[in-house]
Scaffold this active site. Sequence first.
Site, PDB file in Angstrom:
ATOM      1  N   SER A 195      90.791 -91.702   6.839  1.00 27.03           N
ATOM      2  CA  SER A 195      91.942 -90.248   7.807  1.00 27.03           C
ATOM      3  C   SER A 195      91.190 -89.642   7.044  1.00 27.03           C
ATOM      4  O   SER A 195      90.678 -88.908   6.287  1.00 27.03           O
ATOM      5  CB  SER A 195      92.978 -90.621   7.165  1.00 27.03           C
ATOM      6  OG  SER A 195      93.881 -89.460   7.496  1.00 27.03           O
ATOM      7  N   ARG A 200      99.343 -87.290  24.085  1.00 28.81           N
ATOM      8  CA  ARG A 200      98.099 -87.544  24.529  1.00 28.81           C
ATOM      9  C   ARG A 200      97.992 -88.513  25.394  1.00 28.81           C
ATOM     10  O   ARG A 200      97.752 -89.056  26.487  1.00 28.81           O
ATOM     11  CB  ARG A 200      97.189 -88.256  23.193  1.00 28.81           C
ATOM     12  CG  ARG A 200      96.671 -86.588  22.711  1.00 28.81           C
ATOM     13  CD  ARG A 200      94.998 -87.146  21.974  1.00 28.81           C
ATOM     14  NE  ARG A 200      95.406 -86.303  20.710  1.00 28.81           N
ATOM     15  CZ  ARG A 200      94.462 -84.828  20.638  1.00 28.81           C
ATOM     16  NH1 ARG A 200      94.359 -84.336  22.251  1.00 28.81           N
ATOM     17  NH2 ARG A 200      94.592 -84.333  20.113  1.00 28.81           N
ATOM     18  N   ARG A 247      92.160 -75.395  10.756  1.00 29.50           N
ATOM     19  CA  ARG A 247      92.104 -74.435   9.533  1.00 29.50           C
ATOM     20  C   ARG A 247      91.413 -73.182   9.009  1.00 29.50           C
ATOM     21  O   ARG A 247      91.054 -73.594   7.826  1.00 29.50           O
ATOM     22  CB  ARG A 247      90.605 -76.660   8.901  1.00 29.50           C
ATOM     23  CG  ARG A 247      90.678 -77.067   8.897  1.00 29.50           C
ATOM     24  CD  ARG A 247      89.391 -78.720   9.446  1.00 29.50           C
ATOM     25  NE  ARG A 247      90.043 -80.297   8.665  1.00 29.50           N
ATOM     26  CZ  ARG A 247      90.643 -80.871   9.624  1.00 29.50           C
ATOM     27  NH1 ARG A 247      91.110 -80.366  10.484  1.00 29.50           N
ATOM     28  NH2 ARG A 247      90.812 -82.267   9.005  1.00 29.50           N
ATOM     29  N   ARG A 263     107.001 -90.144  10.823  1.00 33.39           N
ATOM     30  CA  ARG A 263     105.215 -90.378  11.041  1.00 33.39           C
ATOM     31  C   ARG A 263     105.596 -90.490   8.970  1.00 33.39           C
ATOM     32  O   ARG A 263     105.695 -89.650   8.298  1.00 33.39           O
ATOM     33  CB  ARG A 263     104.407 -89.242  11.095  1.00 33.39           C
ATOM     34  CG  ARG A 263     104.640 -89.744  12.885  1.00 33.39           C
ATOM     35  CD  ARG A 263     103.479 -88.730  13.350  1.00 33.39           C
ATOM     36  NE  ARG A 263     101.801 -88.449  13.534  1.00 33.39           N
ATOM     37  CZ  ARG A 263     101.035 -87.966  13.193  1.00 33.39           C
ATOM     38  NH1 ARG A 263     101.331 -86.972  13.981  1.00 33.39           N
ATOM     39  NH2 ARG A 263     100.025 -88.565  13.120  1.00 33.39           N
ATOM     40  N   GLN A 271      92.534 -86.568   7.364  1.00 30.07           N
ATOM     41  CA  GLN A 271      93.637 -85.493   7.094  1.00 30.07           C
ATOM     42  C   GLN A 271      94.223 -85.973   5.588  1.00 30.07           C
ATOM     43  O   GLN A 271      94.398 -85.253   4.866  1.00 30.07           O
ATOM     44  CB  GLN A 271      95.168 -85.985   8.062  1.00 30.07           C
ATOM     45  CG  GLN A 271      95.039 -85.835   9.758  1.00 30.07           C
ATOM     46  CD  GLN A 271      95.933 -86.342   9.909  1.00 30.07           C
ATOM     47  OE1 GLN A 271      97.444 -86.711   9.284  1.00 30.07           O
ATOM     48  NE2 GLN A 271      96.840 -85.782  11.703  1.00 30.07           N
ATOM     49  N   ASP A 313      91.639 -89.737  18.669  1.00 28.31           N
ATOM     50  CA  ASP A 313      92.748 -89.789  19.597  1.00 28.31           C
ATOM     51  C   ASP A 313      92.299 -89.753  21.032  1.00 28.31           C
ATOM     52  O   ASP A 313      93.116 -89.689  21.566  1.00 28.31           O
ATOM     53  CB  ASP A 313      92.397 -87.903  18.738  1.00 28.31           C
ATOM     54  CG  ASP A 313      93.132 -87.434  17.881  1.00 28.31           C
ATOM     55  OD1 ASP A 313      93.582 -88.072  17.195  1.00 28.31           O
ATOM     56  OD2 ASP A 313      92.921 -86.598  17.257  1.00 28.31           O
ATOM     57  N   GLY A 363     100.570 -83.694  12.866  1.00 29.50           N
ATOM     58  CA  GLY A 363     100.869 -84.038  11.726  1.00 29.50           C
ATOM     59  C   GLY A 363      99.755 -83.513  10.674  1.00 29.50           C
ATOM     60  O   GLY A 363      99.181 -83.738   9.589  1.00 29.50           O
ATOM     61  N   ARG A 383     100.289 -95.532  20.250  1.00 33.86           N
ATOM     62  CA  ARG A 383      99.428 -95.508  21.345  1.00 33.86           C
ATOM     63  C   ARG A 383      99.217 -96.519  21.829  1.00 33.86           C
ATOM     64  O   ARG A 383      98.605 -97.019  23.121  1.00 33.86           O
ATOM     65  CB  ARG A 383      98.551 -93.906  20.591  1.00 33.86           C
ATOM     66  CG  ARG A 383      98.891 -92.485  20.511  1.00 33.86           C
ATOM     67  CD  ARG A 383      97.848 -91.817  19.461  1.00 33.86           C
ATOM     68  NE  ARG A 383      98.518 -90.446  20.473  1.00 33.86           N
ATOM     69  CZ  ARG A 383      98.176 -89.537  19.607  1.00 33.86           C
ATOM     70  NH1 ARG A 383      96.512 -89.882  19.339  1.00 33.86           N
ATOM     71  NH2 ARG A 383      98.300 -88.053  19.864  1.00 33.86           N
ATOM     72  N   SER A 439      91.671 -78.863  15.444  1.00 36.76           N
ATOM     73  CA  SER A 439      91.149 -78.991  14.864  1.00 36.76           C
ATOM     74  C   SER A 439      91.432 -78.522  13.296  1.00 36.76           C
ATOM     75  O   SER A 439      91.294 -77.987  12.157  1.00 36.76           O
ATOM     76  CB  SER A 439      89.892 -80.641  14.091  1.00 36.76           C
ATOM     77  OG  SER A 439      90.676 -81.256  14.606  1.00 36.76           O
TER      78      SER A 439
END
Length: 450
Positions: free
Chosen positions: A174, A403, A33, A129, A176, A327, A101, A358, A29
């Site tokens: 989220s 994952r 960024r 997605r 995101q 996650d 994503g 998942r 993450s």
Amino acid sequence: MSSHGPAQKMTARAIGPLKGVAEVPGDKSISHRALILGAMAVGETRISGLLEGQDVLDTAKAMAAFGAEVIQHGPGEWSVHGVGVGGFAEPEDVIDCGNSGTGVRLIMGTMATSNITATFTGDASLRSRPMGRITDPLALFGTQAVGRAGGRLPMTLVGAADPVPVDYLTPMASAQVKSAVLLAGLNAPGQTVVTERVATRDHTERMLRGFGAEVTTEVSEDGYRITLTGQPELSPQTITVPRDPSSAAFPVCAALIVPGSDVLVPNIGLNPTRAGLFATLQEMGADLTFENPREAGGEPVADLRARYSPDMTGIAVPTDRAASMIDEYPILSVVASFAKGQTVMAGVHELRVKESDRIDAMAVGLRACGVTVDETEDSFTVHGLGAGGVPGGATAEARLDHRIAMSFLICGMASQRPVSVDDAGPIVTSFPIFEALMKNLGASLSRDNG
């Protein structure tokens, strides 16, 4: 055949304790960024410890396509010569974000308020997605999006020529979505506000402040209200990326369920919006200790030691913890299989729209390994069989999801019979050294490519 080439079947089996130091990769993450904000700063940002998994490498390529100069100087050592807020050039080709994503949604937000057009695509998993959760709030700035049915990639975004600031209440937890709106707000005049009912990972806010943006967070009656003042000049930074807690989860959880194990994972990021898994494991009775706590790059870090924990018991994971460990539910469900009693994981509908569904992927695979799993639309419950109690002996479908693949391989390291995944290839997207690292700790992993 998978998007990365022929399927790479891999099998894990129990052979003995895991011992040693697990040098997991940099935080994914934060790596995304750092590249993106470096590209929006004026001058050279230096990054060390960057995760060099395919997801992050695709973001690096995207930043170069938008006009930034992105250079790799050595393993994990990168520099980004940014073009400034609003300085993105129109890319000459389609932006391929592979399996990420996070990458595609953050990049969409970043370019959404620049007067340029870009087309995005990805692998089969990413193309399945939903992107509406990003394009809907971006439309409030004046951005236009045209994609496949259901708001799916490939998709073309036409950036807002005259963007306006927005005040947006996120409909789901989220990071995101929050981050995409904040990044879009950088090139809009005035103040852009995002309110989220449940706090999600705050790497974007922390890093924006580090680059010189004015960002405030306050608690309101609606939740957490984040306000960004637009059109700043971002200053380049020197960033040391802490190690990824989501990657650390795999050797840590393996140590908890493989008899006799003792594993140290140094320099793990312990941002409170990311550390829900470790709190949950401790509540289940896991032997976890945090050594040498400190701060690096504005993020709390520590060295994490995990030891075999045969007496773990299932719990009901607090639903308000979901955002801080979304996650990690796949690998938690594996640990829960080796605990006593039921582990209930609720409020996790987001798992249905990740790289794969998942909840379904883990439920199907664990049942094949002899574990009872109940599921609803936004929850699943694992009926634990206790230490050493999982029969195993199955081949699980990875479903193009890194994952899922890693979780079932960890399961095989403690099961009575080996566990295989039909395709371990996706692991490279986030944890390219997974196989070598786990073998170095003593794990048995073998490939069978037919």
